[in-house]
Motif scaffolding. Structure first.
Motif, PDB file in Angstrom:
ATOM      1  N   GLU A 123      15.965 -12.072 -22.967  1.00 14.88           N
ATOM      2  CA  GLU A 123      17.370 -11.961 -22.392  1.00 14.88           C
ATOM      3  C   GLU A 123      17.694 -11.065 -21.543  1.00 14.88           C
ATOM      4  O   GLU A 123      18.388 -11.167 -20.519  1.00 14.88           O
ATOM      5  CB  GLU A 123      18.163 -11.796 -23.868  1.00 14.88           C
ATOM      6  N   LEU A 124      17.109  -9.702 -21.846  1.00 20.14           N
ATOM      7  CA  LEU A 124      17.451  -8.552 -21.224  1.00 20.14           C
ATOM      8  C   LEU A 124      16.509  -8.135 -19.994  1.00 20.14           C
ATOM      9  O   LEU A 124      16.799  -7.340 -19.084  1.00 20.14           O
ATOM     10  CB  LEU A 124      17.605  -7.221 -22.176  1.00 20.14           C
ATOM     11  N   GLY A 125      15.155  -8.761 -19.949  1.00 20.86           N
ATOM     12  CA  GLY A 125      14.584  -8.587 -19.034  1.00 20.86           C
ATOM     13  C   GLY A 125      13.283  -7.530 -19.130  1.00 20.86           C
ATOM     14  O   GLY A 125      13.545  -6.657 -19.863  1.00 20.86           O
ATOM     15  N   ALA A 126      12.357  -7.437 -18.268  1.00 18.31           N
ATOM     16  CA  ALA A 126      11.285  -6.543 -18.507  1.00 18.31           C
ATOM     17  C   ALA A 126      11.639  -5.161 -17.707  1.00 18.31           C
ATOM     18  O   ALA A 126      11.022  -4.005 -17.852  1.00 18.31           O
ATOM     19  CB  ALA A 126       9.929  -6.965 -17.916  1.00 18.31           C
ATOM     20  N   VAL A 127      12.870  -5.224 -16.723  1.00 18.10           N
ATOM     21  CA  VAL A 127      13.007  -3.928 -15.958  1.00 18.10           C
ATOM     22  C   VAL A 127      13.945  -3.179 -16.900  1.00 18.10           C
ATOM     23  O   VAL A 127      15.077  -3.555 -17.407  1.00 18.10           O
ATOM     24  CB  VAL A 127      13.681  -4.213 -14.703  1.00 18.10           C
ATOM     25  N   PHE A 128      13.760  -1.854 -17.031  1.00 17.33           N
ATOM     26  CA  PHE A 128      14.559  -0.931 -17.928  1.00 17.33           C
ATOM     27  C   PHE A 128      14.162   0.550 -17.260  1.00 17.33           C
ATOM     28  O   PHE A 128      13.382   0.709 -16.648  1.00 17.33           O
ATOM     29  CB  PHE A 128      14.267  -1.227 -19.207  1.00 17.33           C
ATOM     30  N   PHE A 129      15.210   1.371 -17.816  1.00 14.77           N
ATOM     31  CA  PHE A 129      15.155   2.714 -17.446  1.00 14.77           C
ATOM     32  C   PHE A 129      15.190   3.499 -19.003  1.00 14.77           C
ATOM     33  O   PHE A 129      15.675   2.908 -19.596  1.00 14.77           O
ATOM     34  CB  PHE A 129      15.996   3.492 -16.468  1.00 14.77           C
ATOM     35  N   ARG A 130      14.716   4.652 -18.933  1.00 13.21           N
ATOM     36  CA  ARG A 130      14.695   5.441 -20.261  1.00 13.21           C
ATOM     37  C   ARG A 130      15.926   6.402 -20.113  1.00 13.21           C
ATOM     38  O   ARG A 130      16.417   6.955 -19.259  1.00 13.21           O
ATOM     39  CB  ARG A 130      13.347   6.310 -20.400  1.00 13.21           C
ATOM     40  N   TYR A 131      16.570   6.406 -21.431  1.00 16.53           N
ATOM     41  CA  TYR A 131      17.830   7.317 -21.584  1.00 16.53           C
ATOM     42  C   TYR A 131      17.752   8.068 -22.779  1.00 16.53           C
ATOM     43  O   TYR A 131      17.332   7.505 -23.728  1.00 16.53           O
ATOM     44  CB  TYR A 131      19.232   6.478 -21.581  1.00 16.53           C
ATOM     45  N   THR A 132      17.941   9.232 -22.619  1.00 16.03           N
ATOM     46  CA  THR A 132      18.171  10.385 -23.766  1.00 16.03           C
ATOM     47  C   THR A 132      19.359  10.324 -24.412  1.00 16.03           C
ATOM     48  O   THR A 132      20.351  10.665 -23.573  1.00 16.03           O
ATOM     49  CB  THR A 132      17.505  11.626 -23.201  1.00 16.03           C
ATOM     50  N   VAL A 133      19.330  10.016 -25.637  1.00 19.21           N
ATOM     51  CA  VAL A 133      20.753   9.828 -26.343  1.00 19.21           C
ATOM     52  C   VAL A 133      21.446  11.217 -26.526  1.00 19.21           C
ATOM     53  O   VAL A 133      20.862  12.291 -26.928  1.00 19.21           O
ATOM     54  CB  VAL A 133      20.232   9.228 -27.918  1.00 19.21           C
ATOM     55  N   GLN A 134      22.667  11.272 -26.300  1.00 17.71           N
ATOM     56  CA  GLN A 134      23.410  12.290 -26.481  1.00 17.71           C
ATOM     57  C   GLN A 134      24.106  12.456 -27.534  1.00 17.71           C
ATOM     58  O   GLN A 134      23.958  11.487 -28.430  1.00 17.71           O
ATOM     59  CB  GLN A 134      24.401  12.462 -25.151  1.00 17.71           C
ATOM     60  N   ARG A 135      24.719  13.717 -27.704  1.00 18.79           N
ATOM     61  CA  ARG A 135      25.416  13.838 -29.139  1.00 18.79           C
ATOM     62  C   ARG A 135      26.261  13.053 -29.764  1.00 18.79           C
ATOM     63  O   ARG A 135      26.290  12.381 -30.700  1.00 18.79           O
ATOM     64  CB  ARG A 135      26.062  15.298 -29.205  1.00 18.79           C
ATOM     65  N   ASP A 136      27.271  12.580 -28.948  1.00 17.78           N
ATOM     66  CA  ASP A 136      28.372  11.506 -29.089  1.00 17.78           C
ATOM     67  C   ASP A 136      28.022   9.998 -28.805  1.00 17.78           C
ATOM     68  O   ASP A 136      29.099   9.152 -28.815  1.00 17.78           O
ATOM     69  CB  ASP A 136      29.789  11.842 -28.366  1.00 17.78           C
ATOM     70  N   ASP A 137      27.028   9.725 -28.489  1.00 18.30           N
ATOM     71  CA  ASP A 137      26.740   8.336 -27.990  1.00 18.30           C
ATOM     72  C   ASP A 137      26.364   7.243 -29.266  1.00 18.30           C
ATOM     73  O   ASP A 137      26.025   7.850 -30.479  1.00 18.30           O
ATOM     74  CB  ASP A 137      25.144   8.409 -27.390  1.00 18.30           C
ATOM     75  N   SER A 138      26.341   6.415 -29.104  1.00 16.31           N
ATOM     76  CA  SER A 138      26.370   5.153 -29.979  1.00 16.31           C
ATOM     77  C   SER A 138      25.909   4.021 -29.227  1.00 16.31           C
ATOM     78  O   SER A 138      26.168   4.006 -27.971  1.00 16.31           O
ATOM     79  CB  SER A 138      27.588   4.866 -30.994  1.00 16.31           C
ATOM     80  N   LEU A 139      25.159   2.996 -29.825  1.00 13.00           N
ATOM     81  CA  LEU A 139      24.551   1.799 -29.150  1.00 13.00           C
ATOM     82  C   LEU A 139      26.080   1.168 -28.322  1.00 13.00           C
ATOM     83  O   LEU A 139      25.812   0.279 -27.334  1.00 13.00           O
ATOM     84  CB  LEU A 139      24.094   1.031 -29.772  1.00 13.00           C
TER      85      LEU A 139
END
Length: 326
Positions: A123-139
């Motif tokens: 559904e979302l595909g093979a292309v992605f980038f990596r993200y470092t989760v920050q303190r106030d992040d949620s999905l």
């Protein structure tokens, strides 16, 4: 002769008394005995074959009006959001089935159920980038920021093999589908639980249902979006959200189209600068700043365009520089 006549009345009286007594005895024998009480005592077993008293009819269940059914379906859908946030997919699936049974048109229920059934990698595909989760992040926040829809948090969790979306920790590295934007998209304001309740309550109120013109605006926005007219789509969605601020679909589409429009303007501004079409580049960055006044990249790129334009004007003695190729 005299004695016989004297005893005749007595014999007659006795005969009458005997007759009356005999008649009473016969009548008594003819009277049926009282019916026996066949009601079983409390706790006693009912004899086999004894008639069973009919059970009382159940109280009728009140039927929901269409507006009430929609409101209940929306509440169930929001319950399913919480269940998915906690990783309880089985319970969420049952809740969503109930919601769709009440209102088959409920967008949120259909969207969540589609995510449960979907293959996230396809559904979302093979292309992605990596993200470092920050303190106030949620999905939910990241789904809104990078995918344009906070309710897509569950398929984002599946994309990262996270069975429980709420277990997101600062410093964790996750995959975000798509290519990394040159500048981070604007962060959407968090939605408080009260706002979620307002959406649910709105579904219950007939006056809060989308008016005809709002539905027309949403349809117009979808058509313009399909044609690639992001400015027109954003304008239509913004007008719909302005008319009914708590309409979930209008707000969601407005925010998603704004994110897409900002990305498009960013790309067009960069391309215009590379072609040295400085006026067009400045116009694109001006529009970005109208939508997102705090966009630092837009401010820097705009200043860069103005500086280059000034240098080119000085170089050609105030005359207009040669036209850039389109």
């Amino acid at each position: 002769m005299n004695m016989t006549s004297n005893h005749s009345p007595i014999r007659s009286i006795r005969a009458i008394a005997v007759t009356l007594a005999f008649g009473g005895l016969v009548a008594g024998c003819a009277t049926p005995p009282p019916a026996a009480d066949t009601t079983p005592a409390a706790g006693a077993a009912r004899p086999t074959g004894a008639p069973v008293a009919p059970a009382p009819a159940p109280a009728p269940v009140p039927e929901l009006s269409p507006a009430q059914a929609k409101a209940q379906a929306q509440r169930l859908s929001l319950d399913a959001v919480e269940q998915l946030q906690g990783g309880d997919e089985a319970a969420a699936r049952l809740t969503l089935d109930k919601a769709l049974a009440m209102d088959p048109t409920n967008d949120l229920a259909k969207k969540l159920l589609d995510q449960i059934k979907a293959d996230a990698q396809k559904e979302l595909g093979a292309v992605f980038f990596r993200y470092t989760v920050q303190r106030d992040d949620s999905l939910s926040k990241l789904a809104q920021q990078y995918m344009g829809d906070r309710f897509r948090f569950y398929i984002l969790a599946k994309y990262n093999d996270m069975p429980n979306p709420s277990k997101l920790a600062a410093g964790q590295v996750i995959k975000i589908p798509g290519r990394q934007p040159a500048t981070p998209p604007p962060v959407a304001a968090p939605v408080a639980p009260a706002a979620e309740a307002a959406v649910s309550a709105t579904a219950a109120a007939p006056e809060a249902k989308p008016a005809g013109d709002v539905a027309d605006l949403l349809q117009k926005g979808r058509e313009l979006e399909t044609k690639g007219n992001l400015e027109g789509a954003y304008a239509a969605y913004s007008e719909a959200a302005k008319k009914i601020p708590v309409n979930a679909e209008a707000v969601r589409r407005r925010d998603a189209s704004k994110t897409a429009l900002l990305r498009s303007l960013d790309r067009e501004g960069t391309q215009a600068f590379q072609r040295q079409n400085l006026d067009l580049a400045i116009a694109k960055w001006d529009r970005v700043l109208e939508l997102d006044p705090n966009n630092q990249k837009a401010k820097l790129e705009r200043e860069r365009c103005l500086d280059l334009k000034k240098k080119m004007a000085d170089k050609f003695g105030g005359a207009a520089p040669p036209a850039a190729p389109k």
